[in-house]
Design a protein around this motif. Structure first.
Motif, PDB file in Angstrom:
ATOM      1  N   VAL A   1       0.841  -1.201   0.000  1.00 24.27           N
ATOM      2  CA  VAL A   1       0.000   0.000   0.000  1.00 24.27           C
ATOM      3  C   VAL A   1       0.873   1.246   0.000  1.00 24.27           C
ATOM      4  O   VAL A   1       1.734   1.412   0.882  1.00 24.27           O
ATOM      5  CB  VAL A   1      -0.936   0.011   1.232  1.00 24.27           C
ATOM      6  N   PHE A   2       0.663   2.106  -0.984  1.00 21.70           N
ATOM      7  CA  PHE A   2       1.348   3.391  -1.042  1.00 21.70           C
ATOM      8  C   PHE A   2       0.565   4.377  -0.192  1.00 21.70           C
ATOM      9  O   PHE A   2      -0.633   4.591  -0.409  1.00 21.70           O
ATOM     10  CB  PHE A   2       1.429   3.879  -2.488  1.00 21.70           C
ATOM     11  N   VAL A   3       1.227   4.965   0.809  1.00 26.22           N
ATOM     12  CA  VAL A   3       0.575   5.880   1.744  1.00 26.22           C
ATOM     13  C   VAL A   3       1.216   7.255   1.632  1.00 26.22           C
ATOM     14  O   VAL A   3       2.422   7.412   1.862  1.00 26.22           O
ATOM     15  CB  VAL A   3       0.679   5.381   3.195  1.00 26.22           C
ATOM     16  N   THR A   4       0.418   8.263   1.279  1.00 26.33           N
ATOM     17  CA  THR A   4       0.902   9.636   1.335  1.00 26.33           C
ATOM     18  C   THR A   4       0.601  10.198   2.724  1.00 26.33           C
ATOM     19  O   THR A   4      -0.331   9.746   3.393  1.00 26.33           O
ATOM     20  CB  THR A   4       0.246  10.524   0.262  1.00 26.33           C
TER      21      THR A   4
ATOM     22  N   LYS B   1      -1.860  -5.446  10.357  1.00 23.93           N
ATOM     23  CA  LYS B   1      -2.797  -6.303   9.624  1.00 23.93           C
ATOM     24  C   LYS B   1      -2.104  -7.126   8.539  1.00 23.93           C
ATOM     25  O   LYS B   1      -2.769  -7.787   7.737  1.00 23.93           O
ATOM     26  CB  LYS B   1      -3.897  -5.444   9.011  1.00 23.93           C
ATOM     27  N   GLY B   2      -0.774  -7.071   8.487  1.00 20.88           N
ATOM     28  CA  GLY B   2      -0.038  -7.930   7.577  1.00 20.88           C
ATOM     29  C   GLY B   2       0.242  -7.355   6.203  1.00 20.88           C
ATOM     30  O   GLY B   2       0.748  -8.069   5.320  1.00 20.88           O
ATOM     31  N   HIS B   3      -0.068  -6.081   5.997  1.00 22.51           N
ATOM     32  CA  HIS B   3       0.223  -5.443   4.713  1.00 22.51           C
ATOM     33  C   HIS B   3       1.646  -4.904   4.693  1.00 22.51           C
ATOM     34  O   HIS B   3       2.281  -4.738   5.744  1.00 22.51           O
ATOM     35  CB  HIS B   3      -0.765  -4.297   4.450  1.00 22.51           C
ATOM     36  N   SER B   4       2.146  -4.613   3.517  1.00 26.94           N
ATOM     37  CA  SER B   4       3.417  -3.912   3.350  1.00 26.94           C
ATOM     38  C   SER B   4       3.123  -2.465   2.995  1.00 26.94           C
ATOM     39  O   SER B   4       2.074  -2.158   2.417  1.00 26.94           O
ATOM     40  CB  SER B   4       4.252  -4.556   2.244  1.00 26.94           C
ATOM     41  N   VAL B   5       4.055  -1.579   3.335  1.00 29.85           N
ATOM     42  CA  VAL B   5       3.830  -0.151   3.134  1.00 29.85           C
ATOM     43  C   VAL B   5       4.961   0.458   2.319  1.00 29.85           C
ATOM     44  O   VAL B   5       6.143   0.181   2.564  1.00 29.85           O
ATOM     45  CB  VAL B   5       3.717   0.586   4.491  1.00 29.85           C
ATOM     46  N   LEU B   6       4.572   1.279   1.358  1.00 23.31           N
ATOM     47  CA  LEU B   6       5.488   2.151   0.636  1.00 23.31           C
ATOM     48  C   LEU B   6       5.070   3.569   0.999  1.00 23.31           C
ATOM     49  O   LEU B   6       3.970   4.008   0.658  1.00 23.31           O
ATOM     50  CB  LEU B   6       5.374   1.923  -0.866  1.00 23.31           C
TER      51      LEU B   6
ATOM     52  N   GLN C   1      14.018   9.586   7.058  1.00 24.77           N
ATOM     53  CA  GLN C   1      14.817   8.926   8.095  1.00 24.77           C
ATOM     54  C   GLN C   1      13.932   8.328   9.185  1.00 24.77           C
ATOM     55  O   GLN C   1      14.196   7.232   9.686  1.00 24.77           O
ATOM     56  CB  GLN C   1      15.807   9.924   8.686  1.00 24.77           C
ATOM     57  N   LYS C   2      12.881   9.064   9.546  1.00 26.49           N
ATOM     58  CA  LYS C   2      11.955   8.589  10.579  1.00 26.49           C
ATOM     59  C   LYS C   2      11.276   7.296  10.136  1.00 26.49           C
ATOM     60  O   LYS C   2      11.134   6.352  10.926  1.00 26.49           O
ATOM     61  CB  LYS C   2      10.909   9.683  10.857  1.00 26.49           C
ATOM     62  N   LEU C   3      10.868   7.246   8.880  1.00 31.17           N
ATOM     63  CA  LEU C   3      10.182   6.065   8.356  1.00 31.17           C
ATOM     64  C   LEU C   3      11.145   4.898   8.180  1.00 31.17           C
ATOM     65  O   LEU C   3      10.832   3.761   8.541  1.00 31.17           O
ATOM     66  CB  LEU C   3       9.510   6.407   7.021  1.00 31.17           C
ATOM     67  N   GLU C   4      12.314   5.181   7.636  1.00 32.17           N
ATOM     68  CA  GLU C   4      13.298   4.119   7.408  1.00 32.17           C
ATOM     69  C   GLU C   4      13.759   3.503   8.722  1.00 32.17           C
ATOM     70  O   GLU C   4      14.069   2.304   8.783  1.00 32.17           O
ATOM     71  CB  GLU C   4      14.482   4.683   6.626  1.00 32.17           C
ATOM     72  N   ALA C   5      13.800   4.312   9.787  1.00 37.46           N
ATOM     73  CA  ALA C   5      14.189   3.795  11.103  1.00 37.46           C
ATOM     74  C   ALA C   5      13.198   2.759  11.622  1.00 37.46           C
ATOM     75  O   ALA C   5      13.533   1.935  12.484  1.00 37.46           O
ATOM     76  CB  ALA C   5      14.311   4.945  12.103  1.00 37.46           C
ATOM     77  N   GLN C   6      11.973   2.793  11.080  1.00 39.84           N
ATOM     78  CA  GLN C   6      10.953   1.812  11.465  1.00 39.84           C
ATOM     79  C   GLN C   6      10.923   0.627  10.500  1.00 39.84           C
ATOM     80  O   GLN C   6      10.051  -0.230  10.605  1.00 39.84           O
ATOM     81  CB  GLN C   6       9.582   2.491  11.483  1.00 39.84           C
ATOM     82  N   GLY C   7      11.864   0.613   9.559  1.00 39.01           N
ATOM     83  CA  GLY C   7      11.920  -0.482   8.595  1.00 39.01           C
ATOM     84  C   GLY C   7      10.910  -0.360   7.478  1.00 39.01           C
ATOM     85  O   GLY C   7      10.581  -1.358   6.818  1.00 39.01           O
ATOM     86  N   ILE C   8      10.417   0.845   7.228  1.00 37.71           N
ATOM     87  CA  ILE C   8       9.380   1.084   6.223  1.00 37.71           C
ATOM     88  C   ILE C   8      10.022   1.545   4.916  1.00 37.71           C
ATOM     89  O   ILE C   8      10.909   2.408   4.912  1.00 37.71           O
ATOM     90  CB  ILE C   8       8.374   2.131   6.732  1.00 37.71           C
ATOM     91  N   GLN C   9       9.573   0.980   3.799  1.00 35.71           N
ATOM     92  CA  GLN C   9      10.054   1.407   2.489  1.00 35.71           C
ATOM     93  C   GLN C   9       9.624   2.849   2.230  1.00 35.71           C
ATOM     94  O   GLN C   9       8.471   3.211   2.480  1.00 35.71           O
ATOM     95  CB  GLN C   9       9.469   0.524   1.386  1.00 35.71           C
ATOM     96  N   VAL C  10      10.523   3.644   1.686  1.00 32.25           N
ATOM     97  CA  VAL C  10      10.254   5.067   1.460  1.00 32.25           C
ATOM     98  C   VAL C  10      10.298   5.393  -0.029  1.00 32.25           C
ATOM     99  O   VAL C  10      11.180   4.913  -0.762  1.00 32.25           O
ATOM    100  CB  VAL C  10      11.276   5.942   2.212  1.00 32.25           C
ATOM    101  N   HIS C  11       9.352   6.205  -0.439  1.00 38.08           N
ATOM    102  CA  HIS C  11       9.363   6.782  -1.784  1.00 38.08           C
ATOM    103  C   HIS C  11       9.466   8.291  -1.634  1.00 38.08           C
ATOM    104  O   HIS C  11       8.603   8.918  -1.024  1.00 38.08           O
ATOM    105  CB  HIS C  11       8.087   6.420  -2.549  1.00 38.08           C
TER     106      HIS C  11
END
Length: 296
Positions: A3-6, A23-28, A38-48
């Motif tokens: 799921v791409f989240v703005t 809920k088991g989804h992946s996030v971009l 940096q805040k998002l990547e520190a949580q292991g989240i893919q960043v665009h």
């Protein structure tokens, strides 16, 4: 889904990201700044990296994702920049929608419940007001309806004026700030107009439930409490030691500034279809409960 989240690092969007992962989804996640990335990547989240003010920067993320949740909105200087922010939001919404046509992928557009007419129940089947203050955001609802007929599982999540909880920097802190500045916790007239609210974690749960279950063309109403302006003023007065007083309607703009009109709207919002479509049920605090817990 991927799921791409703005707006993924914002107050609402960050909770949406957390709920998606639970809920088991992946996030971009869209990140406009280095700090957000940096805040998002520190949580292991893919960043665009991109910006809704530059819709083309969103293209590859939208094309890659299995669905899109559009939470981003520029809330800076709302009193002077609201119309411009709404125009930027609409341009991004149209751009994302064009890329998703024919895909049957879910696309959630964020909207607000201030499209309701004061004192009249707003149903999920109602487009809402398209004049005055509400007219600025009305076009995004029409985009949602059009996309639903073009093989996009488009829907609108309508948030209440107060999405509350720990870390909120919106309406409630502004109201408390006005009371401290003016030296009085005020309400307009008899204070019976009702303000709608939802805890931010419940709002996030509604987004994800809509992503997974809601039909194309649906409007999701996310509310867990209605609170009179007098009740809010009384709580602010009790917590700050300020006097509580009524002011006449004609003085509301002078006292509340940008919020002068909004504090007089009596909101009555249905969530019947929302709960039928998504099985969403709020589990966290009401507006008054969260005010007691987080705001003083």
């Amino acid at each position: 889904m991927l799921v791409f989240v703005t707006g993924a690092s914002g107050f609402v969007g960050s909770q949406v990201v957390r709920r998606l992962l639970e809920k088991g989804h992946s996030v971009l996640a869209l990140a406009r700044s280095d700090v957000s990335a940096q805040k998002l990547e520190a949580q292991g989240i893919q960043v665009h990296r991109g910006n809704i003010e530059e819709p083309e920067s969103l293209r590859s993320a939208v094309e890659r994702a299995d669905g899109v949740i559009h939470c981003a909105f520029n809330h800076e200087n709302m009193a002077t920049r609201f119309a411009q922010s709404a125009a930027e939001d609409l341009a991004a919404t149209k751009f994302i929608g064009e890329l998703l046509k024919g895909s049957n992928k879910p696309f959630i557009i964020t909207h607000g419940l201030l499209v309701a007419k004061s004192g009249i129940e707003l149903l999920e089947t109602d487009a809402g007001e398209s004049t005055g203050f509400a007219a600025i955001r009305a076009p995004s609802d029409r985009v949602m309806e059009e996309l639903a007929h073009q093989c996009v599982r488009s829907m609108v999540v309508r948030l209440p004026p107060s999405v509350h909880g720990e870390g909120d920097k919106g309406f409630v802190p502004a109201l408390i700030g006005i009371a401290k500045q003016k030296g009085v916790a005020a309400y307009v007239g008899d204070g019976s107009s009702h303000w709608a609210g939802v805890n931010v974690k419940d709002a996030a749960a509604a987004y994800v439930a809509a992503l997974e279950k809601a039909p194309a063309g649906s409007r999701i109403h996310v509310v867990n409490s209605f609170t009179s302006m007098k009740e809010m003023a009384e709580l602010i007065g009790r917590k700050t030691g300020l006097p509580v007083a009524s002011i006449p309607s004609e003085k509301a703009g002078e006292h509340f500034g940008f919020f002068g009109h909004l504090v007089q709207i009596d909101l009555n919002i249905s969530t019947t279809l929302t709960k039928k479509w998504t099985q969403w049920e709020p589990e966290n605090g009401t507006l008054l409960e969260d005010m007691e817990k987080f705001y003083f």
